[in-house]
Structure formats: structure tokens, C-alpha cells
Design an enzyme around this catalytic site. Structure first.
Site, PDB file in Angstrom:
ATOM      1  CG  HIS A 197     -47.240  99.358  25.299  1.00 11.91           C
ATOM      2  ND1 HIS A 197     -46.926  99.632  23.992  1.00 11.91           N
ATOM      3  CD2 HIS A 197     -47.204 100.547  25.953  1.00 11.91           C
ATOM      4  CE1 HIS A 197     -46.711 100.941  23.854  1.00 11.91           C
ATOM      5  NE2 HIS A 197     -46.872 101.502  25.043  1.00 11.91           N
ATOM      6  CB  CYS A 200     -46.416 100.172  19.583  1.00 12.63           C
ATOM      7  SG  CYS A 200     -45.437  99.377  20.890  1.00 12.63           S
ATOM      8  CD  GLU A 255     -49.966  95.462  22.779  1.00  7.33           C
ATOM      9  OE1 GLU A 255     -49.956  96.050  23.872  1.00  7.33           O
ATOM     10  OE2 GLU A 255     -50.038  96.057  21.692  1.00  7.33           O
ATOM     11  CB  CYS A 284     -45.888  95.496  21.536  1.00  8.73           C
ATOM     12  SG  CYS A 284     -46.065  96.383  23.105  1.00  8.73           S
TER      13      CYS A 284
END
Length: 148
Positions: free
Chosen positions: A70, A98, A72, A101
Site C-alpha cells: 500500500h 486500512c 502508506e 497500514c
């Protein structure tokens, strides 16, 4: 306040640019601004370094979810890769993070998150994960702010 909003808008321009570099159909970008710095750390959703960005891998949802990092996490890992401390920094991201993360964001010491809310389907699809993310952020006193 006006000066801060000007910079938030600028960082989101960079978030959008980073998102455009993703090969995934869900374009996500992230920018971390460390405390007392204006040097951005950038991430986008994609496969790990040296893993081939093949179209068929992105089309195979089951495989894609096992391979993708992801945005992040990419920004956080890029900070580590470059030896930059992000404690007390600010994260700007395309979507609400999410729960996976969120754990790393909290562990890294990020203190503020700006996110966009431009896709109601996203919130519906990820609502359970977002619920856990909010629990993590609330308990670790990470402020999250919707950017419109």
C-alpha cells in the site's frame, strides 16, 4: 490557517502525482512530511522493488493482494530505506488507511493524517478495516482529517 491549507493542497497535488505512478486500477498515493521538514517521502500502491509489474498480476485480484504494498507502507518503508525519522510527522494519503497500514503508521509515530474522501464505494468496501484503523488512531492520539 490559510497558509496551512495552501500547503495541504500542495501536498495533495504530490499525492495525486504519486498515485498516477501506480499500475493498479485503484490509484493511491501517499506523502509523509517529517516533523520540522518540508522534504516529502513518497509512496504509491505497487509491488515491492524488483518484483515485475506485470498487467496479469494486477488483473488477478487474489495474487495482486498478496503482492501489493500500500502507498502508506511504501512511504514509511522509503523513510526507513533512506534513514529518515518520521516520528511526529504528517501523512497525506488518497484514501483512509486500512488497519494493516494503521498499525505501521502508529508504530512509526505519525501524529496527523490528511485523507481524501472521494469514493463512497471505497468506504463501504473497506468499512470493517477502517473501523479498526479509527480505533488504532483514536487510542494512539493520531488526528485524522478529511480533505475536501
Amino acid at each position: 490557517m490559510e497558509k496551512e491549507l495552501k500547503w495541504v493542497n500542495r501536498w495533495f497535488q504530490l499525492v495525486d502525482l504519486a498515485a498516477s505512478w501506480s499500475y493498479d486500477k485503484t490509484k493511491v498515493g501517499a506523502v509523509i512530511i517529517p516533523e520540522n521538514s518540508d522534504v516529502p517521502l513518497i509512496g504509491w500502491n505497487g509491488f515491492p522493488r524488483k518484483v515485475k509489474d506485470l498487467a496479469e498480476r494486477y488483473e488477478n485480484r487474489e495474487l495482486k493482494y498478496k503482492l501489493i504494498v500500500h502507498a502508506e507502507m511504501n512511504a514509511l518503508l522509503n523513510s526507513s530505506h533512506n534513514g529518515i525519522n518520521v516520528k511526529n510527522g504528517t501523512l497525506f494519503v488518497s484514501y483512509f488507511p486500512c488497519n494493516e497500514c494503521a498499525k505501521s503508521i502508529a508504530q512509526a509515530g505519525i501524529k496527523k493524517i490528511y485523507y481524501k474522501n472521494n469514493d463512497p464505494d471505497f468506504f463501504e468496501r473497506w468499512k470493517e478495516s477502517i473501523k479498526i484503523s479509527k480505533l488504532i488512531f483514536d487510542e494512539t492520539q493520531i488526528h485524522y482529517i478529511e480533505h475536501k
